[in-house]
Design a protein around this motif. Structure first.
Motif, PDB file in Angstrom:
ATOM      1  N   TYR A   1       0.814  -1.215   0.000  1.00 31.18           N
ATOM      2  CA  TYR A   1       0.000   0.000   0.000  1.00 31.18           C
ATOM      3  C   TYR A   1       0.848   1.265   0.000  1.00 31.18           C
ATOM      4  N   LEU A   2       2.140   1.139   0.240  1.00 31.51           N
ATOM      5  CA  LEU A   2       3.020   2.299   0.173  1.00 31.51           C
ATOM      6  C   LEU A   2       3.204   2.769  -1.273  1.00 31.51           C
ATOM      7  N   LYS A   3       2.829   1.912  -2.234  1.00 32.72           N
ATOM      8  CA  LYS A   3       2.928   2.273  -3.657  1.00 32.72           C
ATOM      9  C   LYS A   3       1.556   2.381  -4.313  1.00 32.72           C
ATOM     10  N   ASN A   4       0.512   2.475  -3.485  1.00 30.24           N
ATOM     11  CA  ASN A   4      -0.845   2.568  -4.024  1.00 30.24           C
ATOM     12  C   ASN A   4      -1.018   3.837  -4.864  1.00 30.24           C
ATOM     13  N   LYS A   5      -1.868   3.768  -5.875  1.00 29.38           N
ATOM     14  CA  LYS A   5      -2.092   4.925  -6.752  1.00 29.38           C
ATOM     15  C   LYS A   5      -2.768   6.083  -6.016  1.00 29.38           C
ATOM     16  N   ASN A   6      -3.552   5.749  -4.992  1.00 29.35           N
ATOM     17  CA  ASN A   6      -4.249   6.783  -4.223  1.00 29.35           C
ATOM     18  C   ASN A   6      -3.275   7.384  -3.205  1.00 29.35           C
ATOM     19  N   PRO A   7      -2.952   8.682  -3.315  1.00 28.36           N
ATOM     20  CA  PRO A   7      -1.963   9.270  -2.399  1.00 28.36           C
ATOM     21  C   PRO A   7      -2.408   9.259  -0.942  1.00 28.36           C
ATOM     22  N   ARG A   8      -3.714   9.333  -0.703  1.00 31.47           N
ATOM     23  CA  ARG A   8      -4.199   9.308   0.684  1.00 31.47           C
ATOM     24  C   ARG A   8      -3.982   7.928   1.310  1.00 31.47           C
ATOM     25  N   ILE A   9      -4.217   6.892   0.524  1.00 30.99           N
ATOM     26  CA  ILE A   9      -3.975   5.536   1.027  1.00 30.99           C
ATOM     27  C   ILE A   9      -2.487   5.344   1.292  1.00 30.99           C
ATOM     28  N   ARG A  10      -1.641   5.847   0.401  1.00 29.92           N
ATOM     29  CA  ARG A  10      -0.189   5.769   0.626  1.00 29.92           C
ATOM     30  C   ARG A  10       0.190   6.453   1.935  1.00 29.92           C
ATOM     31  N   ALA A  11      -0.411   7.615   2.180  1.00 33.27           N
ATOM     32  CA  ALA A  11      -0.081   8.371   3.387  1.00 33.27           C
ATOM     33  C   ALA A  11      -0.480   7.608   4.653  1.00 33.27           C
ATOM     34  N   LYS A  12      -1.692   7.048   4.661  1.00 30.22           N
ATOM     35  CA  LYS A  12      -2.143   6.297   5.840  1.00 30.22           C
ATOM     36  C   LYS A  12      -1.300   5.041   6.050  1.00 30.22           C
TER      37      LYS A  12
END
Length: 320
Positions: free
Chosen positions: A203-214
């Motif tokens: 999830y650190l490389k997820n396309k959604n920046p908010r998901i990456r941040a969490k």
């Protein structure tokens, strides 16, 4: 579209729905409560159990109960028998009731529900996806209690829970977002980092920046729980590459989590080299943090990492 009464309730008291009105309860409603082992849900139509669904939705209100305020179940065996049907019900009030029974079972009778977890967790995930905020938030609170009670026992079923909690913690509805963040903190608190970190890493490389941040914030909270030896066993070189990649993320939450993680890794690295059997000159040259970063990262990434850690160290020196 949510019913008008629910929209009104969600806007009050940081998104919490108003507490049930007890003045309108009578003998029928008290009997209904006893049958369902909880006072989470109450009705305002004289306790009539045959209310039409559309009327029940308009007149039923839910109170969110904090974990420390949950009471034990009156009939554990009956609750276990009806649990899965309640979680899969089309009646959202019954779903909330069943979710809170999951919380009670996990707190007071966790061994009794252990063998049911593989069937319970997919139904909790289903409730997390529910567009009705009352169901979603209750499912989030249930997830937090599940983490606390079962810790590593749920690691094989964690993925669908994790992705939903990351999504919910990234949305704009504040009271749902805050509940999801608390559930993620519970997850990083109760699940061992050696099993959790590999789950978080994609999830650190997820396309959604908010998901990456969490995900970055969860990752950052988990690494220190490894301890010095645990970090070395997991691979400090792997961890520094992950943190360096997050330094250039779009969102400040990701970057701040990366900075915190890098300072932790620097501390671990230097502690592990304090007692190394090398001469002073060798240690300064080959065992330095700067040399380690340059040997494991690209020149630009190493420069960015050293800038972060050197600024932090200079701040400590100036402040002392």
């Amino acid at each position: 579209m949510l019913p008008g009464s629910e929209r009104k309730n969600e806007n009050s008291s940081k998104g919490s729905l108003t507490k049930p009105c007890v003045e309108n309860s009578n003998e029928n409603s008290e009997e209904w409560k006893r049958k369902n082992s909880s006072s989470l849900v109450s009705t305002t139509n004289n306790g009539d159990e045959t209310i039409k669904p559309e009327v029940e939705i308009a007149n039923s209100e839910v109170e969110y109960i904090e974990s420390e305020n949950l009471n034990d179940l009156d009939d554990v065996d009956m609750s276990l028998k009806t649990l899965l049907d309640g979680l899969d019900s089309k009646d959202w009030v019954l779903v909330c009731e069943a979710l809170n029974n999951v919380r009670r079972l996990s707190m007071f009778h966790k061994e009794a529900m252990l063998n049911m977890l593989e069937n319970v967790i997919p139904l909790i995930v289903k409730s997390l996806k529910n567009p009705r905020s009352a169901v979603c938030k209750t499912a989030i609170m249930t997830s937090a209690d599940i983490f606390s009670a079962y810790s590593d026992h749920i690691i094989d079923s964690l993925d669908p829970l994790l992705v939903q909690l990351l999504l919910k913690s990234s949305q704009d509805k504040r009271f749902v977002c805050e509940a999801a963040e608390r559930a993620l903190i519970a997850m990083t608190t109760w699940i061992s980092p050696i099993t959790l970190l590999p789950k978080l890493q994609p999830y650190l490389k997820n396309k959604n920046p908010r998901i990456r941040a969490k995900a970055s914030m969860c990752f950052c909270r988990s690494v220190p729980r490894l301890g010095v030896e645990g970090v070395k066993a997991y691979g400090i070189d792997k961890l520094i590459q992950i943190a360096a990649a997050q330094l250039s993320d779009r969102l400040p939450e990701s970057r701040e989590a990366a900075r915190t993680l890098l300072l932790e890794l620097q501390n671990v690295y230097e502690k592990s080299h304090e007692c190394a059997p090398t001469t002073v000159s060798e240690q300064q040259e080959m065992g330095s943090w700067e040399h380690f970063c340059q040997s494991k990262l690209s020149p630009l990434s190493a420069q960015a990492v050293l800038r972060v850690t050197n600024i932090a160290r200079e701040g400590l020196v100036l402040g002392s």
